[in-house]
Scaffold this active site. Structure first.
Site, PDB file in Angstrom:
ATOM      1  N   GLY A  15      51.277  46.888  48.190  1.00  0.00           N
ATOM      2  CA  GLY A  15      50.532  45.705  48.586  1.00  0.00           C
ATOM      3  C   GLY A  15      51.292  44.411  48.394  1.00  0.00           C
ATOM      4  N   PHE A  16      50.579  43.324  48.561  1.00  0.00           N
ATOM      5  CA  PHE A  16      51.154  41.974  48.515  1.00  0.00           C
ATOM      6  C   PHE A  16      51.838  41.692  47.171  1.00  0.00           C
ATOM      7  CE2 PHE A  16      49.563  37.454  47.480  1.00  0.00           C
ATOM      8  CZ  PHE A  16      50.793  36.883  47.751  1.00  0.00           C
ATOM      9  N   ILE A  17      51.084  41.585  46.109  1.00  0.00           N
ATOM     10  CA  ILE A  17      51.675  41.279  44.800  1.00  0.00           C
ATOM     11  C   ILE A  17      52.456  42.480  44.281  1.00  0.00           C
ATOM     12  CG2 ILE A  17      51.199  40.592  42.420  1.00  0.00           C
ATOM     13  CD1 ILE A  17      48.672  39.179  43.409  1.00  0.00           C
ATOM     14  N   TYR A 152      32.687  42.895  45.142  1.00  0.00           N
ATOM     15  CA  TYR A 152      34.077  42.908  44.683  1.00  0.00           C
ATOM     16  C   TYR A 152      34.191  42.389  43.258  1.00  0.00           C
ATOM     17  CZ  TYR A 152      38.814  41.193  43.882  1.00  0.00           C
ATOM     18  OH  TYR A 152      40.020  40.917  43.315  1.00  0.00           O
ATOM     19  N   LYS A 156      35.322  44.355  39.736  1.00  0.00           N
ATOM     20  CA  LYS A 156      36.456  43.948  38.903  1.00  0.00           C
ATOM     21  C   LYS A 156      36.017  43.616  37.477  1.00  0.00           C
ATOM     22  CE  LYS A 156      40.273  43.509  39.910  1.00  0.00           C
ATOM     23  NZ  LYS A 156      41.391  44.481  39.780  1.00  0.00           N
TER      24      LYS A 156
END
Length: 330
Positions: A15-17, A152, A156
């Site tokens: 993914g992105f990070i 979401y 988390k």
């Protein structure tokens, strides 16, 4: 260097990070095992696009954290785990809340069990500033109340709390790193900065956006990755939750103006109803107090919003073929 020769597992690696973290760890000489979500194409996500020589030094595993057997196997011999795998798209969480519970909570539980069984030395769990919801006051510290304003954020919060429980109950060496809004190259178009920039690059006369009033504390991805790495190496921080943010806040409307000024393009703004969150679910402002990160990690954000947006724009311009600026991504 701290990570040289160490066995490190990164989940959410494609993914992105995650891909930026994997790249930085590989450059540091770590023995990186990268878990990417299984798919029939054999795609490694953004890892497919990093330097070939560097990529060859990474052990990529395709799998799913929802499978406890996979989590047990991939944590074998891992000294440090960086857990980034998660479903993150807030609009999609309104449509598929059960998927967020399965991945973000149950998946985290599976990985914690594997880490406990295999005696991992440090488990770094990546949280999100969305767990704070709209705060009663800013700046936000790690002691702020947690609010589940979307499926979401609720998932988390659950993941953060199960990590906390494993530290308290089993003495698993967990550290929770809580980034505020991260942006930069490779970020998906579901996020606001690539949404703005890709439409400008595409020459749109009207930018189609959601609510312009929410304010966010934005951190460039290089800074976020540096903070995450500090979370894996700093001594005496087991059991701590540490947030990463710039300590500065910008509204979506301000971000649009900054972006237009930087790249020298103008466009009107059209607010589309389908891009606007339900009123009670929208988080109106997020502003971090980054003092704990500075004290415990020696970390602070270095890249300004102007420099970061310019870097992101230059990358997006060269990679616009990966995006669909005319389609709303949830």
């Amino acid at each position: 260097m701290f990570y040289k020769g160490k066995n490190v597992l990164v989940t959410g690696a494609g993914g992105f990070i995650g891909s930026h973290l994997v790249e930085k760890l590989a450059r540091s000489g770590a023995k990186v095992k990268a878990l990417c979500l299984y798919n029939s194409k054999g795609s490694w996500g953004w890892i497919d696009f990093i330097n070939k020589e560097l990529k060859n030094s990474i052990e990529v595993v395709l799998g799913d954290i929802r499978d406890k057997n996979i989590c047990e196997k991939i944590t074998e011999n891992a000294e440090i785990v960086f857990h980034l795998a998660a479903l993150i798209a807030i609009p999609y969480s309104y449509i598929a809340p059960e998927s967020f519970i399965d991945t973000n909570i149950k998946g985290t539980l599976n990985l914690l069990e594997g880490a406990k069984k295999n005696k991992v030395r440090r488990f770094v769990h990546i949280s999100t500033s969305e767990v704070y919801g709209t705060p009663d006051k800013v700046p936000i510290t790690e002691k702020n109340e947690l609010k589940g304003q979307s499926p979401y954020s609720a998932s988390k919060i659950g993941a953060d709390k199960i990590c906390e429980a494993y530290f308290c109950s089993y003495n698993l060496p967990v550290v929770i790193i809580r980034p505020f809004n991260t942006y930069g190259p490779r970020q998906s178009a579901r996020a606001v900065i690539p949404t703005i920039l890709t439409q400008l690059i595409n020459g749109e006369k009207k930018l189609k956006l959601g609510n312009l009033k929410p304010k966010r504390d934005l951190t460039y991805v290089e800074d976020t990755v540096e903070g995450i790495l500090k979370g894996g190496e700093s001594e005496g921080i087991e059991g701590e939750t540490i947030q990463l943010g710039s300590g500065k806040m910008y509204s979506i409307e301000e971000i649009v103006k900054i972006s237009m000024n930087i790249i020298g393009r103008k466009a009107e703004i059209e607010v589309e109803d389908k891009r606007v969150r339900p009123e009670k679910s929208e988080v109106m402002e997020l502003l971090s107090d980054p003092s704990k990160a500075k004290k415990l990690l020696g970390w602070e954000a270095k890249i300004s919003i102007e420099e970061g947006i310019l870097k992101t724009y230059n990358w997006l311009k060269e990679n616009i073929n990966f995006y669909k600026p005319d389609i709303y991504q949830i």
